[in-house]
Design a protein around this motif. Structure first.
Motif, PDB file in Angstrom:
ATOM      1  N   LEU A  78       1.114  -1.289  -0.100  1.00  0.00           N
ATOM      2  CA  LEU A  78       0.146  -0.189  -0.520  1.00  0.00           C
ATOM      3  C   LEU A  78       0.676   1.223   0.018  1.00  0.00           C
ATOM      4  O   LEU A  78       1.563   1.085   1.222  1.00  0.00           O
ATOM      5  N   ILE A  79       0.384   2.296  -1.171  1.00  0.00           N
ATOM      6  CA  ILE A  79       1.099   3.669  -1.173  1.00  0.00           C
ATOM      7  C   ILE A  79       0.243   4.506  -0.860  1.00  0.00           C
ATOM      8  O   ILE A  79      -0.711   4.899  -1.497  1.00  0.00           O
ATOM      9  N   GLN A  80       0.534   5.372   0.431  1.00  0.00           N
ATOM     10  CA  GLN A  80      -0.163   6.359   0.840  1.00  0.00           C
ATOM     11  C   GLN A  80       0.270   7.885   1.125  1.00  0.00           C
ATOM     12  O   GLN A  80       1.598   8.103   1.329  1.00  0.00           O
ATOM     13  N   PRO A  81       0.284   8.896   0.588  1.00  0.00           N
ATOM     14  CA  PRO A  81       0.848  10.063   0.590  1.00  0.00           C
ATOM     15  C   PRO A  81       0.380  10.524   1.552  1.00  0.00           C
ATOM     16  O   PRO A  81      -0.358  10.485   2.908  1.00  0.00           O
ATOM     17  N   CYS A  82       2.128  11.307   1.925  1.00  0.00           N
ATOM     18  CA  CYS A  82       1.652  11.729   3.350  1.00  0.00           C
ATOM     19  C   CYS A  82       1.751  13.292   3.729  1.00  0.00           C
ATOM     20  O   CYS A  82       1.441  14.251   2.332  1.00  0.00           O
TER      21      CYS A  82
ATOM     22  N   ASP B 254       8.666  -3.160  -5.824  1.00  0.00           N
ATOM     23  CA  ASP B 254       7.689  -2.890  -7.287  1.00  0.00           C
ATOM     24  C   ASP B 254       8.076  -1.600  -7.915  1.00  0.00           C
ATOM     25  O   ASP B 254       7.096  -1.217  -7.861  1.00  0.00           O
ATOM     26  N   ARG B 255       8.737  -2.397  -8.792  1.00  0.00           N
ATOM     27  CA  ARG B 255       8.835  -1.057 -10.036  1.00  0.00           C
ATOM     28  C   ARG B 255       7.952  -0.258 -10.522  1.00  0.00           C
ATOM     29  O   ARG B 255       8.535   0.493 -10.538  1.00  0.00           O
ATOM     30  N   GLN B 256       6.950  -0.797 -11.042  1.00  0.00           N
ATOM     31  CA  GLN B 256       5.483  -1.022 -11.783  1.00  0.00           C
ATOM     32  C   GLN B 256       4.985  -0.537 -10.985  1.00  0.00           C
ATOM     33  O   GLN B 256       4.476   0.820 -10.731  1.00  0.00           O
ATOM     34  N   LEU B 257       4.763  -1.408  -9.355  1.00  0.00           N
ATOM     35  CA  LEU B 257       3.942  -0.235  -8.859  1.00  0.00           C
ATOM     36  C   LEU B 257       4.615   1.584  -8.459  1.00  0.00           C
ATOM     37  O   LEU B 257       3.146   1.974  -8.305  1.00  0.00           O
ATOM     38  N   TRP B 258       5.505   1.726  -8.229  1.00  0.00           N
ATOM     39  CA  TRP B 258       5.966   2.932  -7.544  1.00  0.00           C
ATOM     40  C   TRP B 258       5.903   3.605  -8.673  1.00  0.00           C
ATOM     41  O   TRP B 258       6.034   4.725  -8.128  1.00  0.00           O
ATOM     42  N   SER B 259       5.961   3.117  -9.720  1.00  0.00           N
ATOM     43  CA  SER B 259       6.235   4.036 -11.052  1.00  0.00           C
ATOM     44  C   SER B 259       4.465   4.726 -11.251  1.00  0.00           C
ATOM     45  O   SER B 259       5.020   6.317 -11.057  1.00  0.00           O
ATOM     46  N   ASP B 260       4.058   4.034 -11.410  1.00  0.00           N
ATOM     47  CA  ASP B 260       2.479   4.491 -11.224  1.00  0.00           C
ATOM     48  C   ASP B 260       2.232   5.589  -9.961  1.00  0.00           C
ATOM     49  O   ASP B 260       1.320   6.450 -10.581  1.00  0.00           O
TER      50      ASP B 260
ATOM     51  N   GLY C 185       5.010   7.844  -9.676  1.00  0.00           N
ATOM     52  CA  GLY C 185       5.283   8.916  -9.667  1.00  0.00           C
ATOM     53  C   GLY C 185       6.819   8.748  -8.818  1.00  0.00           C
ATOM     54  O   GLY C 185       7.641   9.106  -8.351  1.00  0.00           O
ATOM     55  N   LEU C 186       7.213   7.170  -7.989  1.00  0.00           N
ATOM     56  CA  LEU C 186       7.913   6.839  -7.305  1.00  0.00           C
ATOM     57  C   LEU C 186       9.340   6.014  -7.503  1.00  0.00           C
ATOM     58  O   LEU C 186      10.462   6.097  -7.066  1.00  0.00           O
ATOM     59  N   ASP C 187       9.232   5.789  -8.866  1.00  0.00           N
ATOM     60  CA  ASP C 187      10.228   4.692  -9.164  1.00  0.00           C
ATOM     61  C   ASP C 187      11.977   5.953  -9.307  1.00  0.00           C
ATOM     62  O   ASP C 187      11.687   6.725 -10.276  1.00  0.00           O
ATOM     63  N   ARG C 188      12.876   4.889  -8.652  1.00  0.00           N
ATOM     64  CA  ARG C 188      13.816   6.220  -9.582  1.00  0.00           C
ATOM     65  C   ARG C 188      14.428   5.073  -9.768  1.00  0.00           C
ATOM     66  O   ARG C 188      15.169   3.922  -9.138  1.00  0.00           O
ATOM     67  N   THR C 189      16.651   5.663 -10.296  1.00  0.00           N
ATOM     68  CA  THR C 189      17.166   4.508 -10.197  1.00  0.00           C
ATOM     69  C   THR C 189      17.926   4.511  -8.853  1.00  0.00           C
ATOM     70  O   THR C 189      19.328   5.260  -9.529  1.00  0.00           O
ATOM     71  N   TRP C 190      18.004   3.585  -8.032  1.00  0.00           N
ATOM     72  CA  TRP C 190      18.758   3.416  -7.048  1.00  0.00           C
ATOM     73  C   TRP C 190      20.272   2.721  -6.941  1.00  0.00           C
ATOM     74  O   TRP C 190      20.342   1.834  -7.707  1.00  0.00           O
ATOM     75  N   VAL C 191      20.971   3.557  -6.392  1.00  0.00           N
ATOM     76  CA  VAL C 191      21.996   3.601  -6.641  1.00  0.00           C
ATOM     77  C   VAL C 191      23.111   3.014  -5.481  1.00  0.00           C
ATOM     78  O   VAL C 191      24.373   3.094  -5.834  1.00  0.00           O
ATOM     79  N   GLN C 192      22.423   3.207  -4.424  1.00  0.00           N
ATOM     80  CA  GLN C 192      23.020   3.161  -2.951  1.00  0.00           C
ATOM     81  C   GLN C 192      22.378   2.704  -2.132  1.00  0.00           C
ATOM     82  O   GLN C 192      21.177   3.394  -1.958  1.00  0.00           O
TER      83      GLN C 192
END
Length: 191
Positions: free
Chosen positions: A2-6, A31-37, A39-46
């Motif tokens: 579940l993803i909820q804005p604060c 979950d890359r697709q869900l997070w992309s839905d 707008g939260l998907d990033r290229t995690w580098v570390q």
């Protein structure tokens, strides 16, 4: 999941939905697709891991200055913390406000904190392990921080005499960093 804005713009609470059986449970952490839905998907580098042996330890409030600012996703794999985030984005309606969330190994919550925030946490138990992903490499020349007990922000920490690093104990105040008055009405906690 579940993803909820604060209440603070751009911050999201992410809660895993574990599937239990006689062995324990299984849950997705990403979950890359869900997070992309959202707008939260990033290229995690570390990905980083922090261990604190004692309850009442505060780490933070830390940030990296542009162009090295970082988005973070924070979770607890052992113990419990009060996670705190402060909006430093001058153009944000929640500039100077802070929020918090309790993250524990059992509540399956994570917090997504966008670029432009200071971040810190206080351990609520002994032997806490915190992991977090970032979308920019740690850059010592761009690091900064705000003192934990800043009089302008008035963060409601669960301890009055925390265990601190020497560096964190000497961090500057909000007013020194941001040049805003301690009486600015925009400061404080956001629901």
């Amino acid at each position: 999941m579940l993803i909820q804005p604060c209440a603070l713009s751009g911050v999201y609470e992410i809660t895993g939905t574990p599937h239990h059986d006689h062995r324990g449970y299984f849950t997705r952490l990403y979950d890359r697709q869900l997070w992309s839905d959202y707008g939260l998907d990033r290229t995690w580098v570390q990905e980083n891991r922090s261990y604190s042996s004692r309850k009442g330890t505060i780490r933070g409030l830390h940030f990296q200055r542009p162009p090295c600012a970082e988005t973070k996703v924070v979770r607890v794999s052992r113990g419990a913390i009060l996670d705190v985030f402060v909006d430093m984005r001058r153009d944000s309606p929640s500039f100077g406000q802070w929020g918090s969330i309790e993250l524990t190994e059992d509540n399956h919550k994570m917090i997504y904190i966008p670029r432009g925030f200071a971040h810190g946490f206080c351990t609520l138990t002994d032997h806490c392990e915190v992991t977090y992903k970032v979308d920019h490499r740690y850059t010592p020349s761009h690091e900064g921080g705000i003192v934990w007990n800043d009089e302008t922000l008035r963060i409601d920490w669960p301890v009055s005499a925390p265990i601190l690093s020497d560096r964190d104990a000497r961090l500057p105040a909000w007013k020194e960093l941001m040049g805003t008055s301690a009486n600015d009405e925009t400061k404080g906690r956001s629901g």
